[in-house]
Design a protein around this motif. Structure first.
Motif, PDB file in Angstrom:
ATOM      1  N   PHE A  46       0.822  -1.210   0.000  1.00  0.00           N
ATOM      2  CA  PHE A  46       0.000   0.000   0.000  1.00  0.00           C
ATOM      3  C   PHE A  46       0.854   1.258   0.000  1.00  0.00           C
ATOM      4  CE2 PHE A  46      -3.305  -2.911   1.761  1.00  0.00           C
ATOM      5  CZ  PHE A  46      -4.247  -2.721   0.758  1.00  0.00           C
ATOM      6  N   TYR A  47       1.975   1.202   0.696  1.00  0.00           N
ATOM      7  CA  TYR A  47       2.869   2.359   0.688  1.00  0.00           C
ATOM      8  C   TYR A  47       3.429   2.595  -0.713  1.00  0.00           C
ATOM      9  CZ  TYR A  47       7.042   5.175   1.547  1.00  0.00           C
ATOM     10  OH  TYR A  47       8.002   6.148   1.483  1.00  0.00           O
ATOM     11  N   ARG A  49       2.025   1.832  -3.515  1.00  0.00           N
ATOM     12  CA  ARG A  49       0.948   2.383  -4.341  1.00  0.00           C
ATOM     13  C   ARG A  49       0.707   3.850  -4.032  1.00  0.00           C
ATOM     14  NH1 ARG A  49      -3.134   0.857  -7.527  1.00  0.00           N
ATOM     15  NH2 ARG A  49      -5.052   2.098  -7.455  1.00  0.00           N
ATOM     16  N   SER A  50       0.777   4.181  -2.723  1.00  0.00           N
ATOM     17  CA  SER A  50       0.555   5.571  -2.345  1.00  0.00           C
ATOM     18  C   SER A  50       1.637   6.478  -2.912  1.00  0.00           C
ATOM     19  CB  SER A  50       0.517   5.671  -0.821  1.00  0.00           C
ATOM     20  OG  SER A  50       0.433   7.012  -0.410  1.00  0.00           O
ATOM     21  N   ASP A 307       0.029  -2.936  -7.084  1.00  0.00           N
ATOM     22  CA  ASP A 307      -1.170  -3.778  -7.085  1.00  0.00           C
ATOM     23  C   ASP A 307      -0.799  -5.254  -7.107  1.00  0.00           C
ATOM     24  OD1 ASP A 307      -2.711  -1.511  -7.060  1.00  0.00           O
ATOM     25  OD2 ASP A 307      -2.992  -1.447  -9.243  1.00  0.00           O
ATOM     26  N   VAL A 310       0.404  -6.312  -3.591  1.00  0.00           N
ATOM     27  CA  VAL A 310      -0.684  -6.445  -2.630  1.00  0.00           C
ATOM     28  C   VAL A 310      -1.443  -7.747  -2.859  1.00  0.00           C
ATOM     29  CG1 VAL A 310      -2.891  -5.465  -1.905  1.00  0.00           C
ATOM     30  CG2 VAL A 310      -0.917  -3.973  -2.235  1.00  0.00           C
TER      31      VAL A 310
END
Length: 789
Positions: A46-47, A49-50, A307, A310
């Motif tokens: 998630f980091y 992707r952020s 993605d 994850v």
């Protein structure tokens, strides 16, 4: 049963629960590890992707704003050249486009600053501070007061800040491939900026009609830089930017640009500004488009990688969770199968038998062994028999351990006795050697006539006396009584002086007046030893230039002796530990196992416990430590029952060599009782040492009013034995000149040769030795309290 055996029950009361715990604990650990690993990997995805989303949201507006600033820089410098045909309205339109692009870029960076690292925030603030100067620079251009070179440097610095921010932002992407693609996008944009700077310098030179030498060098450097940057970056760029670059290189504008660049560098004056701008602007716009495409594709690549990570983490976490659950279930079922009723019963029986042996039979046998009884181990400790399986092997191990414990107890008892015997044997041998050493020193002292050699022998004699006390320490530690003993009471003053005489730095010790009391003979040796150890401690832990003062007084419950030093003192914790040891001396073996090094306090504690003496360490009000000794009434005797001072150990006196040459080494003390004949020999020796050589003194010196020797017997009554009394002298006035300081020599004394003084001193010491030898050989000295060593 639990209270009798001392067994404390726990939460795991059965084998089944214990085995279940053995299974559950690793299972829980696995679950925790799974949760931590899954959370970390999910957070990482998630980091990533952020970060990729943030880079994508800020890179495109930033590139557009910086490209607008590049065009504004070129148009501004063209306006400042004041050349004909320059479109001044185009500058105003470009400013409006640039302002809108800068506003979007600032909004994107404001949102990014909330979650960006501090170094990125610092770069954003640096870019904003440079952008804040843009209106002021524009106003200078509009008023005609702007410096073209300064304005060129300002725009270059502004664009460099933007490129540095984009480069740092691209490196924040966790995925290496996406991060590398972002860095390549920044490099492509930087090459477009180098092309824009070259185009700006080219336009200004063509409008002015000539290039200065620095402008031509800068133009050539920028041209080579942007070509080199493209050649080293494009081959590693993503597929779409590479295709666009290949198309750009095949275009007419690019080939014409290369031709014009070469002509300008070679100084061709036929190139016009219109020709230059017609090819430079399209190529620059295409390079900016390449940078935007590379940045967008790099951001998309980062999002795709995030993605995928994850999704992979979610699938892997679910599989790992399923494996952990299945493993826990299987482990619990297997552990339940291993536990049976027979196993539990056999272990319980083994526990009861083992506890009975450990808590009842074994301590009883050990106590009998220490008491000296004979023990039949096989009869008194029957072995445990539980078969040949694992439980039986555990029972055999208990049997072996119990037999080993009994054997160790036997060996310990034997070893304690043997060590004690060896310890005492070494102590007695050491004491015997010191005794022989003292005899040899006595013989050497009697035969030596040289003053300085005799002084050295006195020092060795005192060292041997201290070695005797160390030997007595060993005997005390072994639990026996030292050899020195007195039958008659001894004055307290002589006891204190004898203790001071046995210390290394006795000259630093000051003894205040002592009450008229005496100690019984059996306690004299222990009291001397105890006080000597305390005085040694006081001198050892205080400055060599300070005094150690001994106070003594009579109290209601005996006598009080205080030994005060002016050292650094002790901390409260150290003092409490020392007083606890002094009031309750531990076993010597316990101290040896703990590595205790202060055996002096242990000896003091042993002696104090033996004679009922209370010893306590306190803080001195003047700094340092006070050792307080309370001598009980049962060892105190009336003063009138004590022997003469010659019957007790005396303090050593310093030799003439020490007195006049500054030496402060210790000298021996001897307990003597002298008969009248021997006393006369001693007096003769003392007279020979202190009586002046009248043949070498001038008559004026004898008859002077301040002469040290008073009038003959005519001025004093004769002695009872009919002999004339010894002449009296003042301090140091009648010594030989060699023994006096040069500044203190009597003014009326005639010079005396060194040979004459040395002979007189030798004769005096020889006479003193003879008197001392006769005193040592007196039978009364051996029988009335002389030390056994």
């Amino acid at each position: 049963m639990n209270e009798k055996s001392g067994y404390t029950p726990t939460n795991y009361r059965t084998i089944r629960s214990r085995l279940a715990g053995v299974v559950v604990v690793p299972s829980v650990v696995l679950l925790v590890m799974w949760a931590v690993f899954s959370s970390y990997t999910l957070f990482d995805g998630f980091y990533m992707r952020s970060v990729a989303s943030g880079v994508k949201a800020t890179t495109i507006p930033s590139v557009e704003a910086l490209a607008g600033l590049q065009k504004e820089r070129q148009l501004t410098l063209e306006v400042l050249s004041n050349a004909e045909g320059v479109d001044r309205g185009g500058l105003g339109r470009q400013r409006s486009v640039t302002d809108e692009a800068v506003r979007k870029m600032r909004d994107a960076f404001t949102e990014l600053s909330e979650s960006a690292p501090q170094d990125t925030v610092d770069r954003i603030n640096a870019l904003n501070s440079v952008l804040d100067e843009l209106p002021q620079q524009r106003s200078r251009v509009d008023s005609g007061s702007a410096n073209p070179q300064a304005l060129y440097d300002y725009y270059n610095g502004l664009l460099d800040s933007g490129v540095a921010l984009l480069s740092r932002q691209a490196r924040l992407v966790p995925d290496s491939e996406a991060s590398q693609a972002g860095v390549q996008a920044v490099t492509i944009f930087q090459t477009s900026d180098w092309l824009s700077r070259g185009a700006t310098i080219g336009s200004r030179g063509l409008l002015n009609g000539t290039f200065t030498a620095p402008e031509r060098v800068e133009f050539a450097r920028l041209t080579g830089a942007y070509h080199s940057g493209l050649d080293s970056t494009i081959p590693f760029a993503l597929e779409q930017p590479r295709v666009q670059y290949d198309a750009l290189r095949g275009s007419t504008e690019y080939r014409t640009l290369l031709d014009l660049e070469g002509r300008i560098i070679n100084g061709d004056s036929t190139v016009t500004d219109v020709q230059w701008r017609a090819v430079a602007s399209p190529v620059h716009d295409n390079l900016v488009g390449l940078a935007v495409t590379q940045a967008r594709n790099a951001s998309d690549l980062g999002l795709d990688k995030a993605d995928s990570r994850v999704a992979a983490v979610l699938i892997g976490s679910l599989i790992a969770l399923l494996a952990v659950v299945v493993g826990i279930v299987l482990a619990l079922r297997i552990s339940n199968r291993l536990v049976s009723k027979a196993l539990v019963m056999r272990l319980a029986s083994l526990r009861e038998d083992t506890l009975r042996l450990a808590q009842e039979r074994l301590p009883h046998i050990v106590a009998r062994l220490r008491g000296g009884e004979q023990v039949d181990v096989h009869r008194d400790m029957p072995p445990l028999d539980y078969g040949n399986d694992e439980i039986g092997q555990v029972a055999d191990a208990f049997n072996a351990a119990q037999y080993t414990a009994v054997a160790a107890a036997v060996k310990e008892t034997q070893a304690r006795e043997g060590v004690n015997r060896v310890f005492l044997d070494i102590a007695h041998r050491n004491q015997g050697l010191v005794h022989r050493q003292l005899k040899i020193l006595d013989k050497l002292e009697r035969e030596e006539e040289h003053p300085e050699q005799l002084d050295s022998l006195f020092q060795l004699d005192h060292l041997a006396t201290r070695a005797r006390r160390n030997a007595e320490n060993l005997i005390i530690l072994a639990g026996e009584q030292p050899g020195r003993q007195w039958r008659k009471p001894v004055r307290l003053s002589d006891v204190i002086r004898s203790a001071v005489a046995e210390t290394e730095q006795y000259v630093r010790v000051k003894v205040n007046p002592v009450p008229d009391r005496a100690l019984v003979g059996v306690a004299v040796a222990d009291t001397i030893h105890l006080l000597a150890e305390l005085v040694d401690n006081a001198t050892a832990f205080s400055s060599p230039r300070s005094e150690v003062v001994i106070h003594s007084s009579a109290a209601q419950h005996g006598l009080v002796v205080e030994i005060e030093d002016h050292g650094l003192g002790m901390t409260q914790e150290e003092r409490l530990q020392a007083n606890a040891k002094l009031s309750n001396p531990p076993d010597f073996e316990t101290m040896a196992f703990r590595g205790e090094s202060r055996l002096g306090l242990f000896v003091v504690a042993r002696l104090a416990a033996r004679r009922g003496i209370k010893v306590e360490l306190r803080d001195s009000p003047y700094g340092g430590t006070v050792a307080l000794c309370v001598l009980p009434p049962n060892i105190v005797a009336p003063h009138n029952t004590a022997g003469d001072i010659t019957e007790t150990t005396q303090m050593p006196v310093r030799s003439f060599h020490d007195e006049y040459h500054g030496h402060t080494e210790d000298h021996p003390s001897f307990p003597v009782k002298v008969n009248p004949e021997v006393q006369e020999a001693l007096n003769a020796g003392l007279r020979a040492l202190v009586e002046p050589d009248m043949s070498t003194v001038a008559p004026a010196a004898v008859s002077a009013p301040d002469a040290s020797v008073e009038a003959p017997p005519s001025a004093a009554p004769p002695a009872q034995d009919g002999k004339a009394p010894l002449p009296r002298r003042k301090k140091r006035q009648n010594l030989a000149p060699q023994l006096m300081q040069s500044s203190e020599e009597p003014p009326h004394a005639e010079p005396v040769t060194g040979e004459r003084s040395a002979e007189r001193t030798r004769d005096g010491f020889a006479a003193f030795q003879r008197g001392t030898r006769d005193a040592r050989l007196t039978d009364d000295w051996r029988s009335e309290g002389a030390p056994s060593s």
